[in-house]
Design a protein around this motif. Structure first.
Motif, PDB file in Angstrom:
ATOM      1  N   GLY A  68      34.320   0.645 -15.559  1.00 50.28           N
ATOM      2  CA  GLY A  68      33.189   0.629 -14.628  1.00 50.28           C
ATOM      3  C   GLY A  68      31.810   0.542 -15.274  1.00 50.28           C
ATOM      4  O   GLY A  68      30.793   0.650 -14.587  1.00 50.28           O
ATOM      5  N   LEU A  69      31.754   0.366 -16.591  1.00 51.81           N
ATOM      6  CA  LEU A  69      30.433   0.332 -17.221  1.00 51.81           C
ATOM      7  C   LEU A  69      29.694  -0.967 -16.907  1.00 51.81           C
ATOM      8  O   LEU A  69      30.298  -2.047 -16.899  1.00 51.81           O
ATOM      9  N   THR A  70      28.395  -0.831 -16.675  1.00 49.37           N
ATOM     10  CA  THR A  70      27.566  -2.002 -16.397  1.00 49.37           C
ATOM     11  C   THR A  70      26.993  -2.538 -17.718  1.00 49.37           C
ATOM     12  O   THR A  70      27.103  -1.876 -18.757  1.00 49.37           O
ATOM     13  N   HIS A  71      26.356  -3.693 -17.639  1.00 52.07           N
ATOM     14  CA  HIS A  71      25.735  -4.279 -18.821  1.00 52.07           C
ATOM     15  C   HIS A  71      24.750  -3.282 -19.462  1.00 52.07           C
ATOM     16  O   HIS A  71      24.759  -3.078 -20.682  1.00 52.07           O
ATOM     17  N   GLU A  72      23.922  -2.651 -18.607  1.00 50.64           N
ATOM     18  CA  GLU A  72      22.911  -1.715 -19.132  1.00 50.64           C
ATOM     19  C   GLU A  72      23.590  -0.530 -19.827  1.00 50.64           C
ATOM     20  O   GLU A  72      23.144  -0.069 -20.881  1.00 50.64           O
ATOM     21  N   GLU A  73      24.682  -0.045 -19.226  1.00 44.88           N
ATOM     22  CA  GLU A  73      25.368   1.107 -19.829  1.00 44.88           C
ATOM     23  C   GLU A  73      26.010   0.735 -21.172  1.00 44.88           C
ATOM     24  O   GLU A  73      25.989   1.529 -22.116  1.00 44.88           O
ATOM     25  N   VAL A  74      26.543  -0.475 -21.248  1.00 47.13           N
ATOM     26  CA  VAL A  74      27.146  -0.920 -22.514  1.00 47.13           C
ATOM     27  C   VAL A  74      26.047  -1.025 -23.580  1.00 47.13           C
ATOM     28  O   VAL A  74      26.207  -0.567 -24.720  1.00 47.13           O
ATOM     29  N   CYS A  75      24.886  -1.579 -23.174  1.00 50.00           N
ATOM     30  CA  CYS A  75      23.780  -1.712 -24.150  1.00 50.00           C
ATOM     31  C   CYS A  75      23.296  -0.349 -24.610  1.00 50.00           C
ATOM     32  O   CYS A  75      22.984  -0.151 -25.789  1.00 50.00           O
ATOM     33  N   SER A  76      23.248   0.605 -23.687  1.00 52.11           N
ATOM     34  CA  SER A  76      22.736   1.898 -24.103  1.00 52.11           C
ATOM     35  C   SER A  76      23.746   2.628 -24.999  1.00 52.11           C
ATOM     36  O   SER A  76      23.363   3.314 -25.956  1.00 52.11           O
ATOM     37  N   LEU A  77      25.043   2.422 -24.749  1.00 51.72           N
ATOM     38  CA  LEU A  77      26.070   2.989 -25.651  1.00 51.72           C
ATOM     39  C   LEU A  77      25.909   2.424 -27.067  1.00 51.72           C
ATOM     40  O   LEU A  77      26.029   3.123 -28.059  1.00 51.72           O
ATOM     41  N   ARG A  78      25.648   1.105 -27.101  1.00 54.76           N
ATOM     42  CA  ARG A  78      25.493   0.416 -28.389  1.00 54.76           C
ATOM     43  C   ARG A  78      24.404   1.106 -29.222  1.00 54.76           C
ATOM     44  O   ARG A  78      24.538   1.290 -30.423  1.00 54.76           O
ATOM     45  N   GLN A  79      23.333   1.502 -28.556  1.00 51.18           N
ATOM     46  CA  GLN A  79      22.235   2.149 -29.274  1.00 51.18           C
ATOM     47  C   GLN A  79      22.581   3.569 -29.693  1.00 51.18           C
ATOM     48  O   GLN A  79      22.076   4.073 -30.675  1.00 51.18           O
ATOM     49  N   GLU A  80      23.456   4.225 -28.922  1.00 49.58           N
ATOM     50  CA  GLU A  80      23.821   5.608 -29.260  1.00 49.58           C
ATOM     51  C   GLU A  80      24.829   5.688 -30.401  1.00 49.58           C
ATOM     52  O   GLU A  80      24.991   6.717 -31.044  1.00 49.58           O
ATOM     53  N   MET A  81      25.559   4.598 -30.629  1.00 50.17           N
ATOM     54  CA  MET A  81      26.563   4.600 -31.693  1.00 50.17           C
ATOM     55  C   MET A  81      25.885   4.859 -33.039  1.00 50.17           C
ATOM     56  O   MET A  81      24.724   4.494 -33.227  1.00 50.17           O
ATOM     57  N   LEU A  82      26.625   5.426 -33.948  1.00 47.13           N
ATOM     58  CA  LEU A  82      26.120   5.554 -35.311  1.00 47.13           C
ATOM     59  C   LEU A  82      25.704   4.152 -35.778  1.00 47.13           C
ATOM     60  O   LEU A  82      26.440   3.191 -35.547  1.00 47.13           O
ATOM     61  N   SER A  83      24.549   4.037 -36.394  1.00 51.27           N
ATOM     62  CA  SER A  83      24.035   2.711 -36.753  1.00 51.27           C
ATOM     63  C   SER A  83      24.962   1.981 -37.714  1.00 51.27           C
ATOM     64  O   SER A  83      25.038   2.339 -38.890  1.00 51.27           O
ATOM     65  N   CYS A  84      25.667   1.010 -37.191  1.00 50.99           N
ATOM     66  CA  CYS A  84      26.520   0.227 -38.093  1.00 50.99           C
ATOM     67  C   CYS A  84      26.478  -1.246 -37.717  1.00 50.99           C
ATOM     68  O   CYS A  84      27.264  -2.033 -38.223  1.00 50.99           O
ATOM     69  N   THR A  85      25.563  -1.615 -36.828  1.00 56.06           N
ATOM     70  CA  THR A  85      25.380  -3.033 -36.525  1.00 56.06           C
ATOM     71  C   THR A  85      23.891  -3.358 -36.630  1.00 56.06           C
ATOM     72  O   THR A  85      23.045  -2.456 -36.531  1.00 56.06           O
ATOM     73  N   VAL A  86      23.615  -4.646 -36.766  1.00 58.70           N
ATOM     74  CA  VAL A  86      22.219  -5.053 -36.929  1.00 58.70           C
ATOM     75  C   VAL A  86      21.413  -4.859 -35.650  1.00 58.70           C
ATOM     76  O   VAL A  86      20.187  -4.914 -35.664  1.00 58.70           O
ATOM     77  N   GLU A  87      22.121  -4.608 -34.554  1.00 56.61           N
ATOM     78  CA  GLU A  87      21.392  -4.413 -33.298  1.00 56.61           C
ATOM     79  C   GLU A  87      20.899  -2.993 -33.100  1.00 56.61           C
ATOM     80  O   GLU A  87      20.095  -2.723 -32.216  1.00 56.61           O
ATOM     81  N   ASN A  88      21.404  -2.057 -33.900  1.00 57.34           N
ATOM     82  CA  ASN A  88      20.982  -0.676 -33.732  1.00 57.34           C
ATOM     83  C   ASN A  88      19.512  -0.499 -34.105  1.00 57.34           C
ATOM     84  O   ASN A  88      19.105  -0.826 -35.218  1.00 57.34           O
ATOM     85  N   ARG A  89      18.741   0.029 -33.130  1.00 58.18           N
ATOM     86  CA  ARG A  89      17.344   0.347 -33.441  1.00 58.18           C
ATOM     87  C   ARG A  89      17.318   1.704 -34.141  1.00 58.18           C
ATOM     88  O   ARG A  89      18.283   2.469 -34.068  1.00 58.18           O
ATOM     89  N   GLU A  90      16.176   1.995 -34.788  1.00 55.20           N
ATOM     90  CA  GLU A  90      16.085   3.258 -35.520  1.00 55.20           C
ATOM     91  C   GLU A  90      16.126   4.434 -34.534  1.00 55.20           C
ATOM     92  O   GLU A  90      15.473   4.396 -33.494  1.00 55.20           O
TER      93      GLU A  90
END
Ligand SMILES: C[S@@+](CC[C@H](N)C(=O)[O-])C[C@H]1O[C@@H](n2cnc3c(N)ncnc32)[C@H](O)[C@@H]1O
Length: 476
Positions: free
Chosen positions: A316-338
């Motif tokens: 049930g996750l939406t696009h926005e929720e997936v994007c926000s999860l991506r940012q919460e993950m431990l930084s291991c991709t180039v998309e992670n902001r500081e």
């Protein structure tokens, strides 16, 4: 450029030479702790080792380690089989369930809803099923009540999951979800578990490192790429009934067959804290755990929110929720902001200062910034990702230190990586940071057989072996 003997060194080469020297120095410092561990095969440190283990193998989580690895470390090190174990990056809960089979209590933290869902379903199944529940599941397997069920419950999609299934499969999933709603919560959780476990096999996609790879039958062909054929795409009915049968067989063969009421398989407590370990670790009580067994995301740029997008959207996750999860993950991709770590844990300022004293890391950071300024990096966010990874890991390590009882150990599985022509000794840098934060680095166990580099890196710099290790750190 400076002339040295007959060779012309560019600034990049000079910086790489400094890195190599610092790396050798650090290797020399940890030489007596480093050893190749023949008993640690690539199979045991990865999901491969779970393939023949029922329950652990239901959901193919490529990032998991094996139950055998957890059993090995907990039983071969003093204190591992008493008290309570923690896994701050729990995944699908291998540490939990392997610990609980050895009668050890376990807590864990996991950010991704897919891991959380698998863990919750398994916790529930560990408690057994009543004869009524068993009869209901048998009916689902034998009568396939979703067929022709009038209600359909559609599922969300995001751009990267659109068109992932054949149309008759979409129809079957929607009717299955419709029929499922009329069952009790326990049965729903099991039916959802089975559905999540088969999504890849009934879709046009395959999880492939950093992204989902699409079969040509989906009609999604990237110009200039060779059409991909993933082989047999299973029908919904065949895949779901096979999975439900597998789950039911496991549960019925693990509980007393004649009991009217479910039997608890283990007296151990398993507790999952859903969310980011950066938020949750600081809230846990000091000196609670007798061991920590974990494997953080490797900073190989693999983006779990992309590879697990089918499962996340089915939940049930939406696009926005997936994007926000991506940012919460431990930084291991180039998309992670500081991340603003001082804001999450004000007491982490001292930890972050410690990271600044790691010489090898400093020279790597300086080199990557230089390469960025020269425009030679294949992605300009690599320096930010590398800085973020080590800063966040240092905060996690300092929390783990606080949470362990004196003399207790932390076991961590992790890979070294390679960016912009330099091998980054994650094992040595993290061990050095752990040492600065109070740990005794007892062992850096190297998994035999070397992992290569990405094809992109190999083309440019040639193959340089990368270590995969299990670190053993002891709280002093
Ligand atoms: C290498 S996997 C661990 C797999 C686990 N050992 C198992 O056997 O299932 C790393 C896990 O860390 C999780 N993760 C990433 N960032 C996180 C965070 N900030 N907090 C908690 N978990 C996180 C990922 O979702 C992933 O499941």
């Amino acid at each position: 450029m400076t002339l040295q003997k007959d060779k012309v060194y560019t600034q990049s080469e000079e910086m790489r030479t400094v890195i190599t020297k610092l790396d050798s120095k650090l290797t020399e410092r940890f030489k007596s702790q480093m050893s190749i561990a023949p008993y640690l095969s690539r199979k045991i440190v990865s999901f491969q080792g779970n393939k023949a283990r029922p329950a652990y193998s239901w959901y193919k989580y490529k990032e998991a380690f094996s139950a055998g690895l957890v059993e090995y470390f907990l039983s071969n090190y003093e204190g591992g089989t008493q008290g309570k174990v923690l896994d701050p990056f729990a995944g699908i809960g291998t540490t939990f369930f392997a610990a609980s089979e050895q009668n050890i209590h376990a807590d864990g933290i996991e950010l991704l809803p897919i891991g959380q869902e698998i863990i919750q379903a398994r916790i529930l199944l560990e408690k057994g099923l009543s004869p009524n529940d068993i009869a209901t599941l048998e009916l689902w397997i034998n009568s396939q009540p979703w067929n022709g069920f009038p209600e359909k419950v559609p599922f969300s999609t995001i751009r990267i999951t659109e068109g992932a299934y054949p149309s008759d499969t979409v129809e079957a999933i929607e009717r299955y979800r419709g029929a499922m709603q009329h069952e009790n919560e326990k049965i729903q959780l099991i039916l959802r578990l089975a559905l999540l476990c088969i999504l890849e096999s009934i879709s046009y996609t395959r999880k492939d490192g950093q992204y989902l790879r699409w079969d040509a039958r989906s009609g999604k062909i990237r110009p200039g790429t060779k059409p991909f054929d993933k082989g047999k795409i299973q029908t919904f009915a065949s895949a779901i009934t096979t999975k439900l049968r597998e789950i039911l067989f496991y549960v019925t063969s693990h509980q007393t067959p004649t009991t009217l009421f479910p039997v608890l398989r283990s007296k151990c407590n398993i507790q999952l804290f859903p969310g980011s370990c950066l938020d949750i670790l600081p809230s846990l009580e000091t000196e609670t755990y007798t061991a920590i067994m974990t494997s953080p995301p490797y900073y190989n740029r693999y983006d779990y929110t992309r590879t697990y997008a089918l499962e996340l959207t089915m939940l049930g996750l939406t696009h926005e929720e997936v994007c926000s999860l991506r940012q919460e993950m431990l930084s291991c991709t180039v998309e992670n902001r500081e991340k603003d770590l001082s804001k999450i844990g004000p007491e982490w300022d001292a930890v972050l200062d410690t990271v600044k004293n790691q010489q090898l890391l400093n020279s790597i950071n300086a080199y990557l910034e230089y390469e960025k300024s020269c425009g030679t990096l294949n992605n300009n966010s690599i320096p930010r990702m590398v800085r973020g990874y080590f800063s966040e890991m240092a905060c996690v390590i300092s929390e783990c230190y606080r949470l362990l009882k004196p003399n207790a150990r932390l076991f961590m599985v992790n890979d070294n990586v390679r960016y912009a022509g330099i091998g980054i000794s994650v094992d040595l840098i993290l061990s050095d940071i752990a040492k600065m934060l109070g740990f005794k680095v007892e062992k850096i166990l190297i998994v035999p057989g070397k992992k290569g580099n990405s094809s992109q890196q190999m083309g440019t710099y040639g193959r340089i072996p990368l270590r995969k290790c299990v670190y053993v750190w002891k709280k002093r």
